[in-house]
Design a protein around this motif. Sequence first.
Motif, PDB file in Angstrom:
ATOM      1  N   ALA A  72       0.749  85.149  43.115  1.00 32.22           N
ATOM      2  CA  ALA A  72       1.403  84.855  41.834  1.00 32.22           C
ATOM      3  C   ALA A  72       2.894  85.151  41.895  1.00 32.22           C
ATOM      4  CB  ALA A  72       0.741  85.661  40.724  1.00 32.22           C
ATOM      5  N   GLN A  73       3.259  86.234  42.557  1.00 28.57           N
ATOM      6  CA  GLN A  73       4.690  86.552  42.664  1.00 28.57           C
ATOM      7  C   GLN A  73       5.425  85.515  43.496  1.00 28.57           C
ATOM      8  OE1 GLN A  73       4.502  90.806  43.883  1.00 28.57           O
ATOM      9  NE2 GLN A  73       5.581  91.194  41.971  1.00 28.57           N
TER      10      GLN A  73
ATOM     11  N   THR B 264       9.324  79.160  41.308  1.00 29.20           N
ATOM     12  CA  THR B 264       9.598  78.399  40.090  1.00 29.20           C
ATOM     13  C   THR B 264      10.663  79.038  39.202  1.00 29.20           C
ATOM     14  OG1 THR B 264       7.802  79.559  38.941  1.00 29.20           O
ATOM     15  CG2 THR B 264       7.248  77.473  40.034  1.00 29.20           C
ATOM     16  N   GLY B 265      11.029  80.287  39.496  1.00 21.54           N
ATOM     17  CA  GLY B 265      11.981  80.990  38.654  1.00 21.54           C
ATOM     18  C   GLY B 265      11.408  81.433  37.324  1.00 21.54           C
ATOM     19  N   LEU B 266      10.081  81.555  37.260  1.00 24.78           N
ATOM     20  CA  LEU B 266       9.411  81.942  36.026  1.00 24.78           C
ATOM     21  C   LEU B 266       8.951  83.395  36.085  1.00 24.78           C
ATOM     22  CD1 LEU B 266       7.211  78.765  35.460  1.00 24.78           C
ATOM     23  CD2 LEU B 266       9.197  79.453  34.109  1.00 24.78           C
ATOM     24  N   PRO B 267       8.815  84.049  34.939  1.00 26.03           N
ATOM     25  CA  PRO B 267       8.285  85.406  34.921  1.00 26.03           C
ATOM     26  C   PRO B 267       6.771  85.408  35.076  1.00 26.03           C
ATOM     27  CG  PRO B 267       8.731  84.706  32.691  1.00 26.03           C
ATOM     28  CD  PRO B 267       9.222  83.596  33.597  1.00 26.03           C
ATOM     29  N   LEU B 268       6.238  86.588  35.342  1.00 24.42           N
ATOM     30  CA  LEU B 268       4.799  86.790  35.446  1.00 24.42           C
ATOM     31  C   LEU B 268       4.259  87.443  34.187  1.00 24.42           C
ATOM     32  CD1 LEU B 268       4.314  88.356  39.004  1.00 24.42           C
ATOM     33  CD2 LEU B 268       3.581  86.078  38.279  1.00 24.42           C
ATOM     34  N   MET B 269       3.005  87.135  33.877  1.00 24.64           N
ATOM     35  CA  MET B 269       2.202  87.969  32.991  1.00 24.64           C
ATOM     36  C   MET B 269       1.016  88.445  33.819  1.00 24.64           C
ATOM     37  SD  MET B 269       0.119  87.222  29.425  1.00 24.64           S
ATOM     38  CE  MET B 269       1.478  87.408  28.275  1.00 24.64           C
ATOM     39  N   VAL B 270       0.845  89.767  33.895  1.00 27.71           N
ATOM     40  CA  VAL B 270      -0.177  90.349  34.765  1.00 27.71           C
ATOM     41  C   VAL B 270      -1.182  91.135  33.934  1.00 27.71           C
ATOM     42  CG1 VAL B 270      -0.611  91.827  36.754  1.00 27.71           C
ATOM     43  CG2 VAL B 270       1.489  90.475  36.654  1.00 27.71           C
TER      44      VAL B 270
END
Length: 376
Positions: free
Chosen positions: A181-182, A188-194
């Motif tokens: 996921a990281q 993509t330059g997007l943040p994660l929700m974990v």
Amino acid sequence: MTGSIVLRGGRVIDPANGVDRVADLVLGKDKVLGLDVPEPDGAQVIDCKGSIVTPGMIDLHVHVYWGGTSLGVKPESFADKSACTTLVDAGSAGPGNFTGFREHVIEQSRVRILAYLHVSFAGIYGFGGTIMVGESHDMRLMAAREAAAVASAHPGVIVGIKVRIGAHASGPSGIAPLDVAQDVADRTGLPLMVHIDEPPPSYSDVVARLRKGDVLTHCFRPFPNAPCHGDGRVRDAVLAARERGVIFDIAHGMGSFSWDTARKMDAAGFRPDVISSDIHAFCIDGPAHDNLNVMTKFLALGWSVEDVIAAASIAPAKVLSRPDLGHLGKTAQPEASVIRLTPGTVNLADVTGEIMSHDSLLTPVGTVSGGKWHPA
């Protein structure tokens, strides 16, 4: 002015702009016209005396792929129940089925729906009453190339990448799905929700990996894998993550909010950044119910009404990098939520069965979006 709405005589609370006073909020079809300004000809007037008028509220963690996943709920009925104008789906769909989610649910809904795309190819596909298959158990489902391609193809709708980690969600794969996921988030330059559930891996191991702008959801989990030690001390990795700018999101759900944890974290001065519901088919009738119920739980902890509204409006808007949401300034979308603090003893259950009572409950009155009034 067709499509104009006047919310008359309510207590307007707009934490982003420091507003807390009784006023008439005037909304045009395409913009916020302001407080106590002249009413446009033909405007619809809604009596809001005794109610609270807020920016259009945002639930940062929901599951609304209704009909496409077993845990999905209908977005419109839930938005009305929770007085929200924006719902953020937290990984119900993966790259293998996101197109269906967008075409059949997101684009058909009058409610704004944004989404974290699951790195698992089929999203959350095995979540049910009698069947529980963690979609991160099998590394063959970790679809990095496909997730990056789908996320890039749906800018503005896909706001981040979701991954679920823990004994239930990832099982034998451990923390490895987070690596995938990281990599997608970096691409993509997007943040994660974990997501985290029970160990392994530990809360500290997961949160230590997150970057500024990433969201650790289910942040006030019960033991085991709580954010604090038994004596109430906040874990060092949690404090370090906050210093880095990691976002801590409640996401109550079916198993992720504990009164014991909440009291200890509050006593330590560690408040969540965002209040969200993690609503799905298996917690909508309790213990989460809706985000107003979750917000009421923080009133019971001693938060002010202004604080809980901020945590469900401007705070998630900042997480989403949406300066047009979460406030009532001239640059905002012409949206508002109307709620009421209804007096009367209410019993508020956490996911362990513990109950705290409070003397009032936040309840929905209606919302304004798309130039229309939607009563609860």
